[in-house]
Design an enzyme around this catalytic site. Structure first.
Site, PDB file in Angstrom:
ATOM      1  N   SER A 111       0.803  -1.221   0.000  1.00  0.00           N
ATOM      2  CA  SER A 111       0.000   0.000   0.000  1.00  0.00           C
ATOM      3  C   SER A 111       0.839   1.275   0.000  1.00  0.00           C
ATOM      4  O   SER A 111       0.376   2.311  -0.483  1.00  0.00           O
ATOM      5  CB  SER A 111      -0.931   0.013   1.215  1.00  0.00           C
ATOM      6  OG  SER A 111      -1.833  -1.063   1.165  1.00  0.00           O
ATOM      7  N   PHE A 302     -10.448   7.955  16.592  1.00  0.00           N
ATOM      8  CA  PHE A 302     -11.540   7.210  17.208  1.00  0.00           C
ATOM      9  C   PHE A 302     -11.122   5.906  17.873  1.00  0.00           C
ATOM     10  O   PHE A 302     -11.951   5.259  18.491  1.00  0.00           O
ATOM     11  CB  PHE A 302     -12.616   6.906  16.154  1.00  0.00           C
ATOM     12  CG  PHE A 302     -13.324   8.129  15.645  1.00  0.00           C
ATOM     13  CD1 PHE A 302     -14.170   8.847  16.475  1.00  0.00           C
ATOM     14  CD2 PHE A 302     -13.134   8.574  14.349  1.00  0.00           C
ATOM     15  CE1 PHE A 302     -14.831   9.973  16.017  1.00  0.00           C
ATOM     16  CE2 PHE A 302     -13.791   9.690  13.879  1.00  0.00           C
ATOM     17  CZ  PHE A 302     -14.637  10.400  14.710  1.00  0.00           C
ATOM     18  N   GLU A 346     -10.109   6.613   2.770  1.00  0.00           N
ATOM     19  CA  GLU A 346      -9.704   5.216   2.655  1.00  0.00           C
ATOM     20  C   GLU A 346     -10.597   4.310   3.494  1.00  0.00           C
ATOM     21  O   GLU A 346     -10.836   4.559   4.676  1.00  0.00           O
ATOM     22  CB  GLU A 346      -8.252   5.017   3.127  1.00  0.00           C
ATOM     23  CG  GLU A 346      -7.803   3.575   2.941  1.00  0.00           C
ATOM     24  CD  GLU A 346      -6.715   3.114   3.907  1.00  0.00           C
ATOM     25  OE1 GLU A 346      -6.053   2.108   3.602  1.00  0.00           O
ATOM     26  OE2 GLU A 346      -6.544   3.743   4.969  1.00  0.00           O
ATOM     27  N   ASP A 392      -5.939   0.143  -4.022  1.00  0.00           N
ATOM     28  CA  ASP A 392      -4.486   0.202  -4.149  1.00  0.00           C
ATOM     29  C   ASP A 392      -3.923  -1.103  -4.696  1.00  0.00           C
ATOM     30  O   ASP A 392      -2.911  -1.118  -5.386  1.00  0.00           O
ATOM     31  CB  ASP A 392      -3.833   0.573  -2.816  1.00  0.00           C
ATOM     32  CG  ASP A 392      -4.381  -0.226  -1.643  1.00  0.00           C
ATOM     33  OD1 ASP A 392      -5.300  -1.051  -1.842  1.00  0.00           O
ATOM     34  OD2 ASP A 392      -3.903  -0.020  -0.516  1.00  0.00           O
ATOM     35  N   HIS A 393      -4.615  -2.197  -4.407  1.00  0.00           N
ATOM     36  CA  HIS A 393      -4.180  -3.520  -4.869  1.00  0.00           C
ATOM     37  C   HIS A 393      -5.318  -4.491  -4.606  1.00  0.00           C
ATOM     38  O   HIS A 393      -6.348  -4.139  -4.014  1.00  0.00           O
ATOM     39  CB  HIS A 393      -2.921  -3.972  -4.113  1.00  0.00           C
ATOM     40  CG  HIS A 393      -3.090  -3.930  -2.612  1.00  0.00           C
ATOM     41  ND1 HIS A 393      -3.850  -4.847  -1.924  1.00  0.00           N
ATOM     42  CD2 HIS A 393      -2.638  -3.059  -1.685  1.00  0.00           C
ATOM     43  CE1 HIS A 393      -3.851  -4.554  -0.639  1.00  0.00           C
ATOM     44  NE2 HIS A 393      -3.123  -3.455  -0.463  1.00  0.00           N
TER      45      HIS A 393
END
Length: 526
Positions: A111, A302, A346, A392-393
């Site tokens: 990533s 969080f 993301e 990303d992959h």
């Protein structure tokens, strides 16, 4: 011009029914036929603008094509439908392409390198963040002069508002590549850098510190630049911002000492001192209390580590907002800037559930990403906002066998014309989805935390699933090759786009092209 004219003629003929005279009525009245015809006409009518006011980049970490397909089917089945005919929200976008994901030094990527490509416009090595391929992983000194500029940094320089959201730690590889420069993705805080054994690393700044010092770091790199910092940061990873002292534990700390930092710095306090009008929050109550119209800056952490899986979110001690809720709130804050904004979002835990070999966890987080994208579509205008959704992959996640249509995507294969599960050559049933490697079979009942799989060693091979509920939250699919964690895969992933400049994404492209699409839409580099 000739092609365009021909397309218009064909569209006219289709709509008038002239061509239908040569095609059997039973064929033209077929639902699939009509839907295909309508889709072509819809594409011919699309307007193509170039300049965008806002850009939102969604990254589904590990969201390969097989994940999209399975999530689409599960989404429909959870709604009481057969599943296959549905679409995730972004699959309805007018433009899409395939994306090559390899890193400069790796056939199957990680990533850090992939997000650096998307956000900076050039490919780099696996394991390094915000730097080019000349950097040696783990070598602090090699970063000097090899740093690259990101789309978010350029947006800040242009006076746009900016934001980063992740369900992973905000210092994790994908979100970190948006703002940090590091010779190693694992240097999330100073305790990760082994400076005692490697004193030369003291010259490098850890990733969490770079986030807090983003504004001053950017201004020092580009003389004469005056920026006001990232307006919205939401994610997990509090441990990397707090001292290693129980005194600083948060209300929902899981560890006896939540913080990891060994330099006694409290980066939360440092952020509050830099942005006294900003809002720091750690729970759902704090999130709900944000007044988007008046809030200037938001820093939300969080969880001690990653945020919860979507399947597990309701079990969080202090409460966490969903990805869709964070998306809507971020847009409400960022759109106060008349110049526009750039936002990166993301869905990080798709990847983590796959690594744990838990397909349901990965698919539920993918469905939540689809909801977040729809929230972004609903909150913006297609005429001035470019929305890009990609991964990303991929992962070594497969959909196989010959199940009949409507068969539960997480279930055992039941063939067309049968009511009983199909049996493999070993006389045992098998599931539609599975993994080529990883931890392998687990039957954890209704356990919603995918990471519970790591409590035992890898288990390759077949298991008799006859009495096992493979659709349960805690079921982890069988695998072929035993590994301590399931791996990424190297095939192409997809990108979907809507809004100004979206039509520039077509065919098969290098991952670095995504940055150049963002740049073209926002005019970041003239």
């Amino acid at each position: 011009m000739i092609k365009q004219g021909l397309s218009l003629v064909i569209a006219s003929l289709l709509s008038s029914g002239a061509l239908a005279q040569t095609v059997p009525a039973k064929q033209t009245s077929n639902t699939w036929y009509k839907q295909g015809q309508e889709k072509i006409i819809e594409k011919l009518q699309q307007q193509r603008s170039v300049k965008a006011k806002n850009v939102i980049l969604f990254v589904g970490d590990g969201m390969g094509v097989s994940t999209l397909t399975a999530a689409r089917i599960l989404d429909g089945q959870l709604k009481g439908e057969m599943g296959e005919e549905g679409y995730l929200s972004f699959e309805k976008f007018p433009y899409s392409a395939l994306v090559k994901t390899y890193n400069v030094d790796a056939q199957t990527p990680d990533s850090a390198g992939t997000m650096t490509a998307m956000i900076s416009g050039l490919k780099s090595d696996a394991g390094v963040i915000g730097v080019n391929e000349d950097v040696v992983r783990g070598n602090c000194a090699s970063t000097k002069g090899n740093e690259v500029v990101t789309a978010l940094e350029l947006a800040e320089i242009r006076g746009l508002s900016t934001g980063i959201i992740s369900t992973a730690r905000i210092t994790h590889a994908t979100p970190a590549a948006v703002y940090a420069k590091s010779a190693d993705r694992n240097w999330e805080d100073i305790s990760d850098m082994s400076i005692t054994e490697n004193p030369e690393r003291a010259e490098c700044e850890d990733i969490a510190s770079q986030l807090i010092n983003f504004e001053s770091n950017l201004e020092s790199r580009f003389k004469g630049v005056d920026v006001n910092g990232i307006e919205v940061v939401m994610g997990g990873g509090r441990r990397h911002f707090l001292p290693k002292d129980a005194t600083f534990n948060s209300i929902d700390a899981v560890s006896s000492i939540e913080g990891d930092r060994t330099d006694d710095r409290n980066l939360v306090t440092e952020w509050q001192e830099k942005y006294p009008e900003g809002t720091y929050i750690v729970d759902k109550a704090g999130f709900d209390s944000i007044d988007a119209d008046s809030t200037k800056q938001v820093f939300a952490l969080f969880n001690e580590s990653h945020m919860q899986y979507e399947a597990d979110r309701e079990n969080d001690i202090a409460g966490e907002p969903s990805l869709a809720e964070m998306t809507s709130k971020a847009i409400d804050v960022l759109d106060n800037n008349e110049k526009g904004f750039f936002l990166t979002i993301e869905s990080g835990r798709i990847d983590h559930a796959h690594h744990a070999g838990n397909a349901k966890g990965a698919l539920l987080d993918t469905i939540e990403l689809s909801k977040a994208v729809q929230a972004a579509v609903d909150a913006t205008n297609e005429e001035d906002t470019l929305i890009i959704v990609t991964a990303d992959h991929s992962h070594v996640f497969t959909i196989a066998g010959y199940p009949k249509r409507g068969n539960p995507i997480l279930g055992k294969v039941v063939a067309v014309g049968s009511e009983e599960p199909s049996l493999a050559s070993d006389g045992m049933p098998y599931t539609t989805v599975g993994y080529a490697n990883g931890l392998g079979y687990r039957d954890l009942g209704n356990e919603t935390d995918s990471d519970a799989a790591y409590s035992e060693g890898a288990m390759a091979g077949r298991v008799d699933l006859s009495a096992v509920d493979t659709t349960a939250n805690g079921f982890h699919q069988e695998t072929t090759v035993p590994l301590g964690s399931e791996t990424h895969a190297g095939e192409d992933i997809s990108v979907h786009a809507i809004g100004p400049s979206a039509h520039l994404i077509q065919g098969t492209v290098e991952q670095s092209v995504i940055f150049h699409l963002i740049n073209r839409a926002l005019g970041l580099v003239e």
